[in-house]
Design a protein around this motif. Structure first.
Motif, PDB file in Angstrom:
ATOM      1  N   ASP A  36       2.569   1.635  -3.423  1.00 32.85           N
ATOM      2  CA  ASP A  36       1.601   2.096  -4.419  1.00 32.85           C
ATOM      3  C   ASP A  36       1.279   3.569  -4.230  1.00 32.85           C
ATOM      4  O   ASP A  36       1.161   4.329  -5.200  1.00 32.85           O
ATOM      5  N   ASP A  37       1.139   3.982  -2.976  1.00 32.29           N
ATOM      6  CA  ASP A  37       0.850   5.377  -2.679  1.00 32.29           C
ATOM      7  C   ASP A  37       2.014   6.271  -3.118  1.00 32.29           C
ATOM      8  O   ASP A  37       1.804   7.343  -3.688  1.00 32.29           O
ATOM      9  N   ALA A  70       4.112   5.673  -5.516  1.00 37.43           N
ATOM     10  CA  ALA A  70       4.150   5.704  -6.980  1.00 37.43           C
ATOM     11  C   ALA A  70       3.198   6.765  -7.543  1.00 37.43           C
ATOM     12  O   ALA A  70       3.414   7.280  -8.639  1.00 37.43           O
ATOM     13  N   LYS A  71       2.178   7.114  -6.788  1.00 37.04           N
ATOM     14  CA  LYS A  71       1.213   8.133  -7.220  1.00 37.04           C
ATOM     15  C   LYS A  71       1.727   9.550  -6.987  1.00 37.04           C
ATOM     16  O   LYS A  71       1.175  10.502  -7.528  1.00 37.04           O
ATOM     17  N   ALA A  72       2.759   9.684  -6.176  1.00 38.74           N
ATOM     18  CA  ALA A  72       3.317  11.009  -5.869  1.00 38.74           C
ATOM     19  C   ALA A  72       4.118  11.502  -7.070  1.00 38.74           C
ATOM     20  O   ALA A  72       5.155  10.951  -7.400  1.00 38.74           O
ATOM     21  N   LYS A  73       3.625  12.516  -7.716  1.00 34.35           N
ATOM     22  CA  LYS A  73       4.251  13.007  -8.955  1.00 34.35           C
ATOM     23  C   LYS A  73       5.158  14.213  -8.747  1.00 34.35           C
ATOM     24  O   LYS A  73       6.023  14.478  -9.569  1.00 34.35           O
ATOM     25  N   LYS A 127       6.056  13.748  -2.773  1.00 37.51           N
ATOM     26  CA  LYS A 127       6.998  12.728  -2.288  1.00 37.51           C
ATOM     27  C   LYS A 127       7.448  13.038  -0.869  1.00 37.51           C
ATOM     28  O   LYS A 127       7.571  12.135  -0.041  1.00 37.51           O
ATOM     29  N   HIS A 175       4.639  12.212   1.471  1.00 35.59           N
ATOM     30  CA  HIS A 175       4.555  10.757   1.624  1.00 35.59           C
ATOM     31  C   HIS A 175       5.620  10.273   2.605  1.00 35.59           C
ATOM     32  O   HIS A 175       5.352   9.454   3.481  1.00 35.59           O
ATOM     33  N   LYS A 206       0.837  -1.210   0.000  1.00 33.59           N
ATOM     34  CA  LYS A 206       0.000   0.000   0.000  1.00 33.59           C
ATOM     35  C   LYS A 206       0.868   1.256   0.000  1.00 33.59           C
ATOM     36  O   LYS A 206       0.596   2.205  -0.737  1.00 33.59           O
TER      37      LYS A 206
END
Length: 72
Positions: free
Chosen positions: A12-13, A15-18, A23, A26, A9
């Motif tokens: 995956d979370d 990986a969504k931080a662009k 980042k 996160h 989890k």
């Protein structure tokens, strides 16, 4: 706690931080989460984290080996 599922989890979370800001946020949430775990949960979680990191290294080495073989 299922450390393997929890780690997935978090990965995956991340990986969504662009953006760098996302980042950083996160990372702060992740550190807060890890620090909230009991010592036994933390140990279990960090063992899974290490396994995942080693798997990523092994996959990268295999990929590089395949790329090198393609060139020859």
């Amino acid at each position: 706690m299922n450390a393997k599922e929890e780690l997935k989890k978090w990965k995956d979370d991340f990986a969504k931080a662009k953006t760098e800001q996302a980042k950083l946020e996160h990372k702060k949430r992740f550190n807060t989460y890890v620090n909230s775990l009991s010592s036994s949960e933390k140990k279990e979680f960090l063992i899974e984290f290490k396994k995942g990191a080693q798997q990523a290294v092994d996959e990268a080495k295999n990929w590089l080996k395949l790329q090198k073989e393609k060139k020859n």
